[in-house]
Design an enzyme around this catalytic site. Structure first.
Site, PDB file in Angstrom:
ATOM      1  N   ASN A   1       0.991  -0.894  -0.376  1.00 65.58           N
ATOM      2  CA  ASN A   1       0.225  -0.288  -0.115  1.00 65.58           C
ATOM      3  C   ASN A   1       1.079   1.112   0.094  1.00 65.58           C
ATOM      4  OD1 ASN A   1      -2.127   2.046   0.574  1.00 65.58           O
ATOM      5  ND2 ASN A   1      -3.772   0.187   1.284  1.00 65.58           N
ATOM      6  N   ASP A   2       1.788   1.398   1.496  1.00 62.43           N
ATOM      7  CA  ASP A   2       2.273   2.853   1.275  1.00 62.43           C
ATOM      8  C   ASP A   2       3.291   2.852   0.262  1.00 62.43           C
ATOM      9  OD1 ASP A   2       1.060   3.570   3.517  1.00 62.43           O
ATOM     10  OD2 ASP A   2       1.819   2.158   4.790  1.00 62.43           O
TER      11      ASP A   2
END
Length: 452
Positions: A378-379
């Site tokens: 995600n990040d």
């Protein structure tokens, strides 16, 4: 003479172990060499101290075996960082307790002995309490976000100044009460030190605390006049410091910003929640996208580890390769919860190391990639880290998957990543979301690709 020679053998084993662990090809051998070195160290310590402490050593070894082996076998790959945090904290606590015991056992001490003692107590206490807080954060027994106490910055400064003053006073005027007070202040300082650290920065805090523990062990080696502890502690301290620096670089931020940035953060008021649409797809849609692509990059993350989907993704990639699709894995240095998390996970599934590509290998040619498949990450693929100066993760190097021709994003839900930041990639028109458990989705994808 024999004892020092055996300590030298153990020290060489530790150095060779670190060298082996620096390469995935030799990491397993490095681990065995390190374990052998520790065995030599324990046996030597037992033989050397058997006259006075033989029974206690045997009891300690027995407890370590009874607790350590079941614990190591029951811990899942996703929980390894928590286990590392606990082990690190226990090491710091052990060093501090040993220094306290030696302080009261040796009445007549010189200046250097007292200095090493107070430093061991302080650093060991900070490492223990800080490691416990990082464990609680990673285990999600408390919030993973930065915790800002009222006047927290002032309290941390006061604890730091008090610890320095107590160190100086106890070194100059030996006093048992002051040393115990120093241990308590150190425990408080460790908590105040780690509470403001949150999200993806927690593993970096663990690495730094690991370096602290190494320093505490090295100082306790001087207290005990034990050469091996000095060498081993220095190795741990140096390697932990280097790892902390590399992780901070991988995040694109300074260590000062990671540790103290939360104190400077501002809260942005949100007056309304904007309703935004995303494009979700079926397994069949994604199978067609992948099956007829020429170039695919898979970016794994923590969600892959949680779902234990490393074998499923390996099978899917093998099936795509049989269709003539060129596939590589994009491995971010801080993907997962610790450095090398994805490397170890994919190595379990026998993924060739040559297929694991870093940022500098993938990003220059990302525009020619037909499909970028994000599995549980995600990040590390959030465009906000590149484009939004107001983002908490701004400056962190990412995979520019939003610049690929199309993106497949596998997620359980729309929840943000570990840093708690919304990901603009989810709303990109080129992104197709495939919701569900990663292992289940990849297994269904494999079946669908086989039917093309």
């Amino acid at each position: 003479m024999t004892v020092q020679l055996m300590y030298l053998v153990a020290s060489v084993c530790f150095i060779l172990a670190l060298k082996g662990l620096s390469s995935p090809k030799y990491a397993r051998y490095g681990n065995f060499i390190g374990a052998f070195g520790m065995l030599v160290a324990v046996i030597t310590a037992y033989v050397h101290g058997v006259v006075h402490n033989g029974l206690w050593i045997l009891i300690a070894v027995a407890l370590g075996v009874v607790v350590g082996i079941p614990a190591a076998r029951s811990v899942k790959m996703t929980a390894i960082p928590q286990m590392v945090a606990l082990f690190n904290g226990v090491g710091g606590a052990a060093a501090a307790l040993v220094a306290l015991a030696e302080f009261f056992a040796v009445p007549d001490t010189d200046f250097l002995f007292r200095l090493a003692t107070v430093l061991t107590v302080l650093i060991g206490s900070v490492s223990f309490s800080g490691s416990v807080v990082t464990f609680l954060k990673l285990q999600e027994l408390m919030t993973t976000r930065p915790v800002l106490l009222p006047a927290g910055q002032q309290l941390a400064i006061a604890a730091g100044v008090s610890s320095v003053a107590l160190c100086a006073l106890t070194t100059a005027v030996p006093n048992g009460f002051l040393l115990w007070l120093l241990a308590v202040v150190g425990l408080a300082l460790g908590v105040l030190f780690v509470l403001p650290v949150g999200g993806a920065d927690v593993p970096i805090a663990i690495s730094l605390l690991n370096a602290f523990t190494g320093l505490a062990v090295a100082a306790s080696g001087y207290v005990l006049a034990n050469t091996l502890l000095i060498v081993a502690g220095t190795l741990v301290g140096a390697s932990g410091t280097i790892l902390t620096r590399l992780m901070a670089q991988a995040m694109g931020r300074s260590l000062t910003n990671i540790l103290f940035g939360a104190f400077k953060a501002t809260t942005v008021a949100v007056h309304g929640e904007e309703q935004r649409t995303v494009k979700s797809g079926t397994v069949e849609d994604v199978a067609i996208l992948l099956g007829y692509a020429n170039n695919v990059v898979v970016v794994p993350g923590y969600g892959l580890a949680v779902a234990q989907a490393q074998h499923a993704v390996r099978e899917l990639v093998s099936q795509l390769e049989r269709r003539g699709v060129s596939v590589a894995y994009g491995i971010h240095p801080v993907a997962g919860r610790m450095p090398g998390h994805m490397n170890v996970l994919l190595a379990e599934a026998d993924v060739p190391y040559e297929q694991l590509k870093e940022l500098d290998d993938v990003n220059p040619g990302i525009t020619s990639v037909d499909v970028a498949v994000v599995v549980g990450a995600n990040d590390v693929v959030n465009p906000g880290a590149r484009d939004e100066p107001s983002s908490p993760i701004y400056g962190m190097p990412i995979f520019d998957v939003d610049r690929a021709k199309s993106v497949v994003f596998m997620k359980r839900s729309m929840r943000p990543g570990f840093a708690g930041v919304d990901n603009e990639l989810l709303y990109n028109p080129k992104t197709t979301l495939l919701f569900g458990d990663a292992k289940d989705s990849l297994t269904k994808l494999l079946a669908a690709v086989k039917q093309l």
